[in-house]
Design a protein around this motif. Structure first.
Motif, PDB file in Angstrom:
ATOM      1  N   ASN A  66     -16.877 -15.497   7.836  1.00 39.20           N
ATOM      2  CA  ASN A  66     -16.466 -15.371   6.415  1.00 39.20           C
ATOM      3  C   ASN A  66     -15.356 -14.100   6.349  1.00 39.20           C
ATOM      4  O   ASN A  66     -14.540 -14.042   5.679  1.00 39.20           O
ATOM      5  N   TYR A  67     -15.693 -13.167   6.989  1.00 35.71           N
ATOM      6  CA  TYR A  67     -14.854 -11.861   7.346  1.00 35.71           C
ATOM      7  C   TYR A  67     -13.540 -11.983   7.880  1.00 35.71           C
ATOM      8  O   TYR A  67     -12.509 -11.433   7.575  1.00 35.71           O
ATOM      9  N   ARG A  68     -13.559 -13.187   8.949  1.00 36.60           N
ATOM     10  CA  ARG A  68     -12.357 -13.498   9.353  1.00 36.60           C
ATOM     11  C   ARG A  68     -11.367 -14.167   8.397  1.00 36.60           C
ATOM     12  O   ARG A  68     -10.152 -14.267   8.370  1.00 36.60           O
ATOM     13  N   ARG A  69     -11.981 -14.928   7.644  1.00 37.36           N
ATOM     14  CA  ARG A  69     -11.152 -15.785   6.544  1.00 37.36           C
ATOM     15  C   ARG A  69     -10.727 -14.666   5.434  1.00 37.36           C
ATOM     16  O   ARG A  69      -9.438 -14.903   5.077  1.00 37.36           O
ATOM     17  N   VAL A  70     -11.522 -13.680   5.216  1.00 33.97           N
ATOM     18  CA  VAL A  70     -10.801 -12.592   4.178  1.00 33.97           C
ATOM     19  C   VAL A  70      -9.702 -12.074   4.901  1.00 33.97           C
ATOM     20  O   VAL A  70      -8.513 -12.067   4.289  1.00 33.97           O
ATOM     21  N   ALA A  71      -9.631 -11.704   6.279  1.00 34.99           N
ATOM     22  CA  ALA A  71      -8.482 -11.157   6.869  1.00 34.99           C
ATOM     23  C   ALA A  71      -7.376 -12.248   7.140  1.00 34.99           C
ATOM     24  O   ALA A  71      -6.249 -11.656   7.112  1.00 34.99           O
ATOM     25  N   THR A  72      -7.532 -13.459   7.029  1.00 29.62           N
ATOM     26  CA  THR A  72      -6.343 -14.214   7.535  1.00 29.62           C
ATOM     27  C   THR A  72      -6.007 -15.089   6.286  1.00 29.62           C
ATOM     28  O   THR A  72      -4.981 -15.550   6.364  1.00 29.62           O
ATOM     29  N   ASP A  73      -6.813 -15.649   5.370  1.00 31.66           N
ATOM     30  CA  ASP A  73      -6.259 -16.133   4.345  1.00 31.66           C
ATOM     31  C   ASP A  73      -5.496 -15.379   3.298  1.00 31.66           C
ATOM     32  O   ASP A  73      -5.507 -14.464   3.127  1.00 31.66           O
ATOM     33  N   PRO A  74      -4.314 -15.847   3.152  1.00 27.23           N
ATOM     34  CA  PRO A  74      -3.066 -15.476   2.424  1.00 27.23           C
ATOM     35  C   PRO A  74      -3.418 -15.269   0.931  1.00 27.23           C
ATOM     36  O   PRO A  74      -3.090 -13.867   0.558  1.00 27.23           O
ATOM     37  N   ALA A  75      -4.293 -15.998   0.287  1.00 31.64           N
ATOM     38  CA  ALA A  75      -4.705 -15.659  -1.149  1.00 31.64           C
ATOM     39  C   ALA A  75      -5.664 -14.625  -1.199  1.00 31.64           C
ATOM     40  O   ALA A  75      -5.586 -13.559  -1.868  1.00 31.64           O
ATOM     41  N   LEU A  76      -6.547 -14.511  -0.304  1.00 30.88           N
ATOM     42  CA  LEU A  76      -7.542 -13.331  -0.186  1.00 30.88           C
ATOM     43  C   LEU A  76      -7.010 -11.979   0.100  1.00 30.88           C
ATOM     44  O   LEU A  76      -7.213 -11.126  -0.434  1.00 30.88           O
ATOM     45  N   ARG A  77      -6.119 -12.124   0.937  1.00 31.63           N
ATOM     46  CA  ARG A  77      -5.308 -10.881   1.436  1.00 31.63           C
ATOM     47  C   ARG A  77      -4.428 -10.557   0.419  1.00 31.63           C
ATOM     48  O   ARG A  77      -4.330  -9.214  -0.052  1.00 31.63           O
ATOM     49  N   GLY A  78      -3.874 -11.415  -0.257  1.00 32.15           N
ATOM     50  CA  GLY A  78      -2.907 -11.075  -1.342  1.00 32.15           C
ATOM     51  C   GLY A  78      -3.650 -10.586  -2.603  1.00 32.15           C
ATOM     52  O   GLY A  78      -3.117  -9.763  -3.145  1.00 32.15           O
ATOM     53  N   SER A  79      -4.786 -10.824  -2.823  1.00 31.80           N
ATOM     54  CA  SER A  79      -5.527  -9.965  -3.862  1.00 31.80           C
ATOM     55  C   SER A  79      -5.851  -8.513  -3.699  1.00 31.80           C
ATOM     56  O   SER A  79      -5.778  -7.967  -4.530  1.00 31.80           O
ATOM     57  N   VAL A  80      -6.179  -8.221  -2.508  1.00 31.10           N
ATOM     58  CA  VAL A  80      -6.232  -7.034  -2.193  1.00 31.10           C
ATOM     59  C   VAL A  80      -5.191  -6.325  -2.320  1.00 31.10           C
ATOM     60  O   VAL A  80      -5.120  -5.046  -2.705  1.00 31.10           O
ATOM     61  N   VAL A  81      -3.876  -6.742  -1.812  1.00 27.98           N
ATOM     62  CA  VAL A  81      -2.577  -6.148  -2.041  1.00 27.98           C
ATOM     63  C   VAL A  81      -2.186  -6.062  -3.506  1.00 27.98           C
ATOM     64  O   VAL A  81      -1.834  -4.850  -4.105  1.00 27.98           O
ATOM     65  N   ASN A  82      -2.675  -6.914  -4.421  1.00 22.79           N
ATOM     66  CA  ASN A  82      -2.491  -7.005  -5.711  1.00 22.79           C
ATOM     67  C   ASN A  82      -3.317  -5.822  -6.326  1.00 22.79           C
ATOM     68  O   ASN A  82      -3.000  -5.008  -7.229  1.00 22.79           O
ATOM     69  N   ALA A  83      -4.579  -5.576  -5.790  1.00 19.84           N
ATOM     70  CA  ALA A  83      -5.384  -4.317  -6.397  1.00 19.84           C
ATOM     71  C   ALA A  83      -4.806  -3.051  -6.047  1.00 19.84           C
ATOM     72  O   ALA A  83      -4.836  -2.109  -6.658  1.00 19.84           O
ATOM     73  N   LEU A  84      -4.115  -2.836  -4.826  1.00 18.41           N
ATOM     74  CA  LEU A  84      -3.819  -1.850  -4.290  1.00 18.41           C
ATOM     75  C   LEU A  84      -2.270  -1.460  -5.136  1.00 18.41           C
ATOM     76  O   LEU A  84      -2.070  -0.494  -5.534  1.00 18.41           O
ATOM     77  N   VAL A  85      -1.609  -2.471  -5.642  1.00 22.03           N
ATOM     78  CA  VAL A  85      -0.440  -2.129  -6.438  1.00 22.03           C
ATOM     79  C   VAL A  85      -1.058  -1.713  -7.945  1.00 22.03           C
ATOM     80  O   VAL A  85      -0.434  -0.896  -8.577  1.00 22.03           O
ATOM     81  N   LEU A  86      -2.041  -2.281  -8.174  1.00 24.39           N
ATOM     82  CA  LEU A  86      -2.664  -1.947  -9.626  1.00 24.39           C
ATOM     83  C   LEU A  86      -3.077  -0.569  -9.664  1.00 24.39           C
ATOM     84  O   LEU A  86      -3.296   0.131 -10.657  1.00 24.39           O
ATOM     85  N   VAL A  87      -3.452  -0.026  -8.535  1.00 29.87           N
ATOM     86  CA  VAL A  87      -3.757   1.484  -8.183  1.00 29.87           C
ATOM     87  C   VAL A  87      -2.692   2.348  -8.844  1.00 29.87           C
ATOM     88  O   VAL A  87      -2.956   3.454  -9.528  1.00 29.87           O
ATOM     89  N   VAL A  88      -1.399   1.960  -8.671  1.00 29.47           N
ATOM     90  CA  VAL A  88      -0.192   2.650  -9.225  1.00 29.47           C
ATOM     91  C   VAL A  88      -0.458   2.617 -10.683  1.00 29.47           C
ATOM     92  O   VAL A  88      -0.110   3.577 -11.443  1.00 29.47           O
ATOM     93  N   PHE A  89      -0.648   1.752 -11.277  1.00 26.63           N
ATOM     94  CA  PHE A  89      -0.612   1.768 -12.720  1.00 26.63           C
ATOM     95  C   PHE A  89      -2.137   2.053 -13.503  1.00 26.63           C
ATOM     96  O   PHE A  89      -1.969   2.521 -14.411  1.00 26.63           O
ATOM     97  N   PHE A  90      -3.161   1.861 -12.866  1.00 26.44           N
ATOM     98  CA  PHE A  90      -4.579   2.110 -13.199  1.00 26.44           C
ATOM     99  C   PHE A  90      -4.569   3.661 -12.902  1.00 26.44           C
ATOM    100  O   PHE A  90      -5.442   4.305 -13.629  1.00 26.44           O
ATOM    101  N   SER A  91      -4.100   4.318 -11.874  1.00 29.69           N
ATOM    102  CA  SER A  91      -4.418   5.475 -11.374  1.00 29.69           C
ATOM    103  C   SER A  91      -3.395   6.396 -11.537  1.00 29.69           C
ATOM    104  O   SER A  91      -3.331   7.491 -12.168  1.00 29.69           O
TER     105      SER A  91
END
Length: 305
Positions: A66-91
């Motif tokens: 499951n952790y390998r899928r989190v690291a390799t799945d584009p949608a799951l990786r993209g969600s983490v990237v989106n959250a990091l982008v939101l840090v700019v706006f939320f923080s």
């Protein structure tokens, strides 16, 4: 004398032990609640992340798949990237806005300042679901934002903001900026009231202007409040769910999908509880790492004797 000294010290030692026991009696109820509703569920989530389980039938051991899928799945990786982008706006943006408004309100104290503070703090009182519904209407095709742009001759900028692949994430992020700016301002204002007025007087005698005074006196004294504001807003960005779910639902496509939203989808819609648990564990580790860095940077520097 030694025997007398021992008998004299013994009661104080006994009192210390009794004091510690009484202290634990006060702590134990809260500790029991924390262990029951925070620590144990977190450990259980980490355990479930090692299985492939749909939440109903018997799970199958998956190990770290499951952790390998989190690291390799584009949608799951993209969600983490989106959250990091939101840090700019939320923080970042709320902290900057809070510092600017604090500098203005703290230096120029006039009648009616309480009204301004109330207006800035109002988003913290309104439920996030109501905030999301309101901003979804504002961002709509015939919403207030597009109507205003058309009224001032900028109709070419009008668009379906929450449905635009280029602007949806920015639009959601600006909602978070609006919500959290007031919280940062209130934290900084409370910190300014604790600053020694003599520091400001000394800075003014040295010829410091408003900007220099704020950078040299106010900002260093707000180290603790800055750490709290960055921690709260960063956690809100990384663990966000409400605003995204109500405004876009993760769309268009997966442009605004965040880990919290995907955890909900995977667990309750797709029947992938193990994968959802793995993503939740990764998100928790990311939040803990960011909070640890913030608190390390916020510690006052120790000067060697």
């Amino acid at each position: 004398m030694s025997r007398g000294g021992r008998t004299a010290r013994r009661p104080s030692g006994v009192r210390r032990v009794r004091g510690r026991r009484r202290g634990w009696l006060f702590v134990l109820p809260a500790l029991a609640v924390y262990l029951t509703f925070a620590v144990l569920p977190a450990l259980h989530t980490a355990y479930l992340s090692l299985f492939e389980w749909d939440g109903v039938t018997l799970g199958r051991w998956a190990g770290l798949d499951n952790y390998r899928r989190v690291a390799t799945d584009p949608a799951l990786r993209g969600s983490v990237v989106n959250a990091l982008v939101l840090v700019v706006f939320f923080s970042f943006l709320p902290v900057v806005a809070g510092l600017v408004t604090t500098a203005l309100l703290a230096r120029h104290r006039r009648r009616g300042m309480a009204v301004w503070r109330l207006l800035f703090m109002l988003p913290q009182v309104v439920p996030l679901v109501a905030v999301g519904v309101t901003w979804r209407w504002l961002y709509g095709d015939d919403g207030l934002i597009n109507e205003t742009l058309g009224g001032i001759g900028l109709g070419g900028w009008a668009r379906a903001w929450l449905g635009d692949f280029d602007w949806a994430l920015v639009a959601v992020g600006l909602v978070g900026t609006w919500v959290l700016s007031g919280l940062c301002m209130m934290l900084f204002l409370s910190g300014v009231h604790k600053v020694d007025p003599q520091l400001y007087e000394a800075a003014r005698l040295d010829g410091a202007g408003p900007v220099r005074e704020f950078v040299s006196v106010t900002l260093p004294q707000l180290r603790g409040e800055l750490a709290v504001a960055l921690t709260v807003t960063t956690v809100a960005a990384l663990a966000g769910f409400d605003i995204v779910y109500v405004t876009t639902g993760g769309g268009p496509g997966e442009e605004t999908a965040v880990p919290g939203l995907l955890v909900y989808r995977l667990a309750f819609s797709d029947g992938k509880v193990g994968l959802a648990s793995a993503l939740g564990v990764v998100l928790s580790v990311l939040i803990l790492a960011v909070v640890y860095v913030i608190n390390r940077l916020a510690r006052p520097e120790r000067t060697e004797a």
